[in-house]
Design a protein around this motif. Sequence first.
Motif: not given
Lengths: 277, 440
Positions: A185, A187-189, A191, A263, A270
């Motif tokens: 997990x 914040x953006x691809x 990261x 998270x 997951x």
Amino acid sequence: MKAVAFDYARPATMMAASRLLAEHPGAKVLAGGQTLGPMLNLRLVQPTLLIDITRIADLARVAETGDAVILGSCVTHAAIEDGYVPDPAAGILARVAHGIASRAVRTRGTIGGSIAHADPVADWLSCLIALSADVLISGVDGRREMPLRRFVSGAMTTSLQANEIVAAIRIPKLRRGVRVGYAKICRKTGEFAEAIGVAVHDPERYELRLVAGTGKSAPIVINDVASLWTKHSSAADRPLDREQLRRCLLAAGHGSDIYNLKVCVGALERAAVEALR
Amino acid sequence: VATNKPPILPYRGVARTGVCFALEVTLDALARELEIEPCDLRLRSLVRPQQMPFDNITQRHFDSGNYPQALRRAMEMIKLDAVRARQRQGETDNRRIGVGFAMYCEQAGHGTSVYAAWGIPFVPGHEQCQARFTPDGGLELRIGAHSHGQGLETTLSQVAHSILGLPHARIKLVHGDTALTPYSTGTWGSRCMIMSGGAVAAACDALADRLRRIGAKLLQVQPEQVRLDIGYVHGPNGRVAVEEIARTWYRRPQDLPPDVDPGGLEVTAGYKGRDSGTFSYAAHAAVVAVELDTGEVDIIDYVVVEDGGVLVNPMIVDGQIYGGTAQGIGTALYEEMPYDAQAQPLGSTLSDYLLPGPTEVPNIRVSHMETPSPYTRFGQKGLGEGGAIAPPAAIANAINDALKDLGVELLVLPITPRRIVEALAEAKKARFGAAKEAAQ
């Protein structure tokens, strides 16, 4: 800012590299330089000597035995992503590699460098610990090896001695039928991770191994998996008892920050869903 | 006050993003309180097309537009009814979806009296273009504004082409060079297509007249008998190429008419529109999915219905909208400059200051409306900044719509996963507290 002035050496053998390292207490080992480079420019590190190990043939070597794959520490993320190395674990290594930063970083960055740096937000540690990988270490006094889980003792802290270099990683091949789940997990691809969850599930042996990358500490291995099963464990998206998972993380030293915990639980969940599917 | 925190500086849609956010987020909060569809509240409040041009209470003069139509089209494109139906049904995973709208208007190309009235030293006057033919028949346009991604090389060439009929390959734009170009206050306020575009047209008009006069002499007819079209001056019995006319001025002056304009094939002309400028506007609509445990936000649909008046180049307008919207998504979800207790900036590198990348920007669906401005040369409006103005409001409204049943309202940008998770935890605590109180 620019780096401080430093000398540069590019030894051809492990022994030469270890000797240089032993002789120069202010030296730093340079592999792909994707972390060390920015750290140099921000002067977070101010070495007197950089020892470039990328021309040591042994470190680029990839070997396969009956029960393991051994990756030299200078094998790049890109080589793993592209499948140029044998796959010990159902494609999970390529997936982890693919999630690292950007392609430019993956082209130069190395698996050994990532492990030696032991940044808790970086991608490899949790996965390789879940796969029970061992670190092969080389120093002036010879070679030694130890489980990666013990090698990493904290955030950016390892048991590497001053004159030692990570030579290779040995990753056991998964037994047939073993499933791996992985969730990063961020914040953006590309990261750095907010949290990483890895689950390794052996249905024949009724084993589930969970490892959490917390972003703050060394990865947390959850041993007491039995306590996590819920009455509703058949529910595909909620196989584990979340409250118990949270307690396990806290007991293992995870901070109490609500977001970090959420998270981390989310990533583990997951991964577990994928591994148990 | 001594501070090392930077002040507000030139930025796309500067200040307007905040104004739009305050207005549009308030509208949604009001709609939630009144339990009505936020779009209905907007439709009730918007200025109608028959009221245009419209002077609002702050003396802004809105030139043209059909705001309700833009919003209705956005509602259709985002399939508002289908989103509401899906919300009623609920998700199969741990996410909630929400839909949010935001509208803005973007005043552009506003001029002298507006800025003079603000009492600031920065007052734009006439914008100028210097246009000249080169001896080989090429056209050079020189403007003081600068093109740094806006595509003025293309759009101003189109303006010149529409008047002089020259192929684009023969038109060159020289821009933003104080040694070579007319003085200008520069590229700002989404003004270039209006102001530089107007100036290019004025200069090309003057050049066209001179081309016709020289061309008529070469065709041995009167200037009234010729017309300029697709690179030629056409007479009753023949035509002469613009290249030939340029060669005549520079290399064979003996063939020029005796009363030729001594300024030759070089003109500086200026343009100044109505000082109140133009108002482009748009309706943005976003559908988001919010992960309740991790606070992750996924933009699953994004629609922009934009009215930029007559579009000189729709592809370039699309580019402006995509880029602006991506930037606005950054404001909404990623970009933040925090400071620690010692005022050390904590977002000083791009590893700490997050910008959206290609994978964070959804497929933005754009629909154009073209209500001409009555006040500009071609009916064009300025629109370069608009894309960045509405996304924070639209996305915040969508997130708040997704979380409204959980008692969460997020009003601080960027809306990070941490802020969402913490707000959800707060709201849960408040609900438990209220339940406990009720039980006692």
